[in-house]
Design an enzyme around this catalytic site. Structure first.
Site, PDB file in Angstrom:
ATOM      1  N   GLU A  19       0.798  -1.217   0.000  1.00 37.90           N
ATOM      2  CA  GLU A  19       0.000   0.000   0.000  1.00 37.90           C
ATOM      3  C   GLU A  19       0.837   1.277   0.000  1.00 37.90           C
ATOM      4  O   GLU A  19       0.445   2.266  -0.619  1.00 37.90           O
ATOM      5  CB  GLU A  19      -0.951  -0.010   1.198  1.00 37.90           C
ATOM      6  CG  GLU A  19      -1.961  -1.159   1.135  1.00 37.90           C
ATOM      7  CD  GLU A  19      -3.036  -1.043   2.193  1.00 37.90           C
ATOM      8  OE1 GLU A  19      -3.751  -0.025   2.214  1.00 37.90           O
ATOM      9  OE2 GLU A  19      -3.151  -1.971   3.014  1.00 37.90           O
ATOM     10  N   HIS A  44       8.136 -26.704   5.652  1.00 40.43           N
ATOM     11  CA  HIS A  44       7.381 -27.872   5.204  1.00 40.43           C
ATOM     12  C   HIS A  44       6.933 -27.759   3.750  1.00 40.43           C
ATOM     13  O   HIS A  44       6.311 -28.691   3.234  1.00 40.43           O
ATOM     14  CB  HIS A  44       6.169 -28.082   6.120  1.00 40.43           C
ATOM     15  CG  HIS A  44       6.557 -28.459   7.511  1.00 40.43           C
ATOM     16  ND1 HIS A  44       6.699 -29.768   7.925  1.00 40.43           N
ATOM     17  CD2 HIS A  44       6.878 -27.699   8.581  1.00 40.43           C
ATOM     18  CE1 HIS A  44       7.059 -29.797   9.193  1.00 40.43           C
ATOM     19  NE2 HIS A  44       7.180 -28.538   9.620  1.00 40.43           N
ATOM     20  N   LYS A  81     -13.638  -0.789  -4.636  1.00 41.47           N
ATOM     21  CA  LYS A  81     -14.783  -0.772  -3.710  1.00 41.47           C
ATOM     22  C   LYS A  81     -16.008  -0.160  -4.378  1.00 41.47           C
ATOM     23  O   LYS A  81     -17.135  -0.651  -4.174  1.00 41.47           O
ATOM     24  CB  LYS A  81     -14.414   0.017  -2.445  1.00 41.47           C
ATOM     25  CG  LYS A  81     -13.409  -0.687  -1.541  1.00 41.47           C
ATOM     26  CD  LYS A  81     -13.084   0.186  -0.343  1.00 41.47           C
ATOM     27  CE  LYS A  81     -12.092  -0.483   0.580  1.00 41.47           C
ATOM     28  NZ  LYS A  81     -11.715   0.391   1.729  1.00 41.47           N
TER      29      LYS A  81
END
Length: 364
Positions: free
Chosen positions: A252, A268, A361
């Site tokens: 950002e 892993h 948005k």
């Protein structure tokens, strides 16, 4: 201290030393017109924010589980709190970053809905579900629908100061969360612990200010290591939230792709991913290391970097500073903003606006 001799190319094809850019007051002011670096410099003052709980009255129901719902920077305070308070909170504590609450949420669940704007779509949905399920509710916001709902429904809430990007209000948010936790009897006397860090954090962050030359400025040096690359941030069990914080600050503030992961899970799967493809790896690797980590995790950082020597860029180790875990986490959080803002300056972008997110948005 490292002597920085790295160059960047400006829009006119001219090579400029990193030092010359980050130590040039005119360039800094031109590329940071909204004063993001000033916000970073003042973040330590958030530790003394008076997080007043309005509508604090509540019944004496037993709290058997805790859910904090929020997105991005609004969820980050809960991630920090969960690590820090892991030995203080005796009930399950889950953080939901999405639209829906778990099925187990009910009357004995404390649900805290956190949205800096007070209008975050996912969190509005979760808050509505918490009400339907009869949960004990708290709200954190600077305004918007959340404050209206909390005020009209007599819901316990804390109103945050306005005018910041959510990622830059993490300590405000943490203070508010602690105030609600204390209001509902989940923890005690933690606000004072945050407040006691104010002067020390101010002294530490002053060393990263724009007026401090790059050769003595740790934040500018780390920015030099990251610019022009894709940063990958690794944390341990305790520093995973700040690894995430560094990632979102680079996204950002610097408008830069970045990734994060945590130990021991790294060993892993992703550990093996570094060993072969792609051959070209234009990454910068940063290990965020706390002295409070489990000894085996500290060994994992060291052994992993050694075994991956020549297969990935050598990790730059950021040893978190501070006498307490929460001190280290907040130190690293403020440093993340400074470093990512300096990378934004080097990238030639304004650290403050998030225009594409706002456009998304609206279209959503």
């Amino acid at each position: 201290m490292l002597r920085l001799k790295y160059c960047i190319i400006d829009s006119k094809g001219r090579a400029i030393l990193v030092n010359d850019t980050l130590d040039n007051e005119n360039i800094l002011s031109q590329r940071d017109p909204e004063g993001a670096l000033k916000v970073a410099a003042e973040q330590f003052t958030q530790t003394t924010f008076e997080a007043t709980v309005d509508n604090k009255e509540h019944d004496d129901r037993d709290i058997t589980s805790i859910v904090v719902t929020g997105m991005g920077g609004s969820a980050l305070a809960a991630l920090l709190a969960k690590v820090w308070l892991r030995k203080d909170i005796a009930v399950p504590f889950e953080i939901i970053r999405g639209y829906d609450l778990p099925k187990y949420v009910g009357r004995n669940t404390l649900v805290i809905a956190s949205s800096y704007s007070g209008n975050t779509e996912e969190t509005v949905s979760a808050l509505g579900q918490a009400t339907e399920k009869g949960a004990q509710i708290g709200v954190i916001a600077s305004g918007g629908k959340f404050v209206e709902i909390a005020t009209t429904s007599d819901v316990a809430h804390v109103i945050l100061p306005t005018g910041l990007q959510p990622r830059m209000a993490v300590i405000y948010n943490l203070r508010a969360l602690l105030a609600l936790f204390e209001n509902f009897g989940v923890v005690h006397d933690k606000l004072q612990e945050i407040e006691s860090l104010s002067q020390w954090l101010g002294q530490q962050s002053a060393a990263w200010a724009p007026t401090v030359p790059a050769e003595q400025n740790y934040a500018k040096q780390l920015a030099k290591e990251a610019v022009g690359k894709t940063p990958v941030f690794y944390g341990g069990a305790l520093t995973a939230p700040v690894a995430y914080k560094w990632k979102i600050s680079f996204n950002e503030n610097a408008k830069n792709v970045a990734f994060w992961n945590e130990y021991p899970e790294f060993n892993h799967n992703e550990f093996l991913g570094w060993t072969s493809h792609p051959v070209e790896k234009p990454f910068a690797v940063f290990d965020l290391v706390s002295s409070f980590e489990h000894p085996q995790i500290l060994k994992r950082f060291e052994i992993s970097d050694r075994l991956l020597s020549g297969l990935r860029p050598k990790a730059t180790v950021i040893n978190l500073v501070g006498d307490s875990l929460i001190g280290q986490l907040l130190w690293a959080s403020i440093l993340a903003d400074y470093v990512s803002m300096y990378v934004a300056i080097l990238n030639g972008v304004d650290p403050t606006p998030v225009e594409l997110i706002e456009r998304f948005k609206k279209e959503l």
